[in-house]
Design a protein around this motif. Structure first.
Motif, PDB file in Angstrom:
ATOM      1  N   LEU A  76      45.797  23.940   9.562  1.00 46.31           N
ATOM      2  CA  LEU A  76      45.594  22.641   9.504  1.00 46.31           C
ATOM      3  C   LEU A  76      43.988  22.918   8.214  1.00 46.31           C
ATOM      4  CD1 LEU A  76      46.090  19.081   8.828  1.00 46.31           C
ATOM      5  CD2 LEU A  76      44.725  19.106  11.715  1.00 46.31           C
ATOM      6  N   ASP A 105      52.848  17.821  14.710  1.00 47.75           N
ATOM      7  CA  ASP A 105      51.361  17.016  14.686  1.00 47.75           C
ATOM      8  C   ASP A 105      51.122  16.439  13.868  1.00 47.75           C
ATOM      9  OD1 ASP A 105      51.497  18.427  17.405  1.00 47.75           O
ATOM     10  OD2 ASP A 105      50.340  19.826  17.253  1.00 47.75           O
ATOM     11  N   HIS A 106      51.290  17.006  12.834  1.00 47.73           N
ATOM     12  CA  HIS A 106      50.322  16.151  11.266  1.00 47.73           C
ATOM     13  C   HIS A 106      51.939  15.367  10.105  1.00 47.73           C
ATOM     14  CE1 HIS A 106      46.831  17.041  13.180  1.00 47.73           C
ATOM     15  NE2 HIS A 106      47.369  17.946  13.612  1.00 47.73           N
ATOM     16  N   VAL A 109      50.825  15.932   6.783  1.00 44.43           N
ATOM     17  CA  VAL A 109      50.220  16.722   6.163  1.00 44.43           C
ATOM     18  C   VAL A 109      51.561  17.794   5.022  1.00 44.43           C
ATOM     19  CG1 VAL A 109      48.811  18.996   6.293  1.00 44.43           C
ATOM     20  CG2 VAL A 109      48.327  17.176   7.334  1.00 44.43           C
TER      21      VAL A 109
END
Length: 271
Positions: A76, A105-106, A109
């Motif tokens: 990330l 988690d993201h 992205v």
């Protein structure tokens, strides 16, 4: 090969080509070099980045920081520092786990995920699975790294005509830092994000060799729990599918990525 300080660790990476970003994430005990058969296929269409994860390749081998979540946070930070917009993540084995972790988690992205011979968890649930995990951890800790490398090379490339691949990858795996390799292996066993798969918000392609460690049926089971996802199986392939069947693998990857990137795959029709 350029480098970047990420979360206190010096990581080596490559950055080639132009166009939509594709980040290739290697597996346990491997490095950016293992994507050598994909670069010629991808570079005419994409900006292709590879990253040596901490403890691997030419990156630092710190004493701490070995977890799938930490690897994902490194990725990330790498994506953010290079200001990559919706990169397409391609991860094999441990790299697929890192991609799953990052995407859960993201979810904002990644532009897409390509998961190769991997799964969203490595949690033993049956007696045979506990035994297999214990056996792998035991032998990895007691055998010299060279013996592990030779065994892996024979397992992944067993055919007579694969001798050159066997020798090449045995030599690469011998170069591993033993402490970092073992720490990364321990990070895999017991990891999982299966309960968060509904967070993934991008298209997913899962590619499996028909003779991979984990049965195709296991991959089919988790693909059914993903939204925009499909499974493709490559025949006569083991765990190192991008290496042992590069043409078939590259074709599937391009057919998946090119439409998302606004390209037309007219020059990549299946034969």
């Amino acid at each position: 090969m350029p480098e970047m300080i990420i979360n206190g660790c010096r990581l080596h990476y490559t950055d080639q080509g132009q166009g939509p970003a594709v980040l290739l994430i290697h597996g346990l005990g491997s490095s950016s070099r293992d994507w050598e058969y994909q670069l010629p296929a991808l570079l005419p269409h994409f900006r292709v980045l590879t990253l040596d994860m901490r403890g691997h390749g030419q990156s630092d081998k710190p004493r701490r920081g070995y977890s799938i979540k930490a690897f994902a946070e490194d990725c990330l930070s790498f994506i953010e520092q290079l200001e990559l917009n919706k990169p397409h993540l391609v991860g094999i084995s441990m790299g697929g786990m890192i991609a799953f972790q990052l995407a859960t988690d993201h979810p904002e992205v990644p532009g897409s995920l390509t998961i190769v011979n991997s799964a969203p968890e490595v949690i033993p649930r049956r007696p045979t699975e506990f035994a297999a995990a214990a056996k792998r951890l035991f032998f990895a800790h007691v055998l010299p790294i060279g013996t592990v490398a030779r065994g892996l090379a024979r397992l992944l490339f067993p055919k007579d005509e694969q001798q050159a691949l066997r020798e090449k990858f045995e030599q690469r795996w011998r170069e591993n830092d033993r402490r970092a390799y073992l720490a990364s292996l321990r990070a895999i066993v017991g990891w999982g994000v299966s309960e968060h798969l509904d967070r993934i918000a991008c298209p997913v392609l899962v590619i499996s060799g028909d003779k991979d460690y984990t049965p195709v049926e296991h991959k089919r089971n988790y693909v059914c729990r993903l939204g925009d996802a499909r499974l493709e199986v490559i025949s006569d392939s083991r765990h190192a599918t991008p290496v042992d069947q590069p043409e078939s693998f590259n074709q599937l990857l391009l057919d998946f990525l090119l439409p998302q990137a606004g390209h037309h795959s007219i020059h990549h029709n299946k034969t």
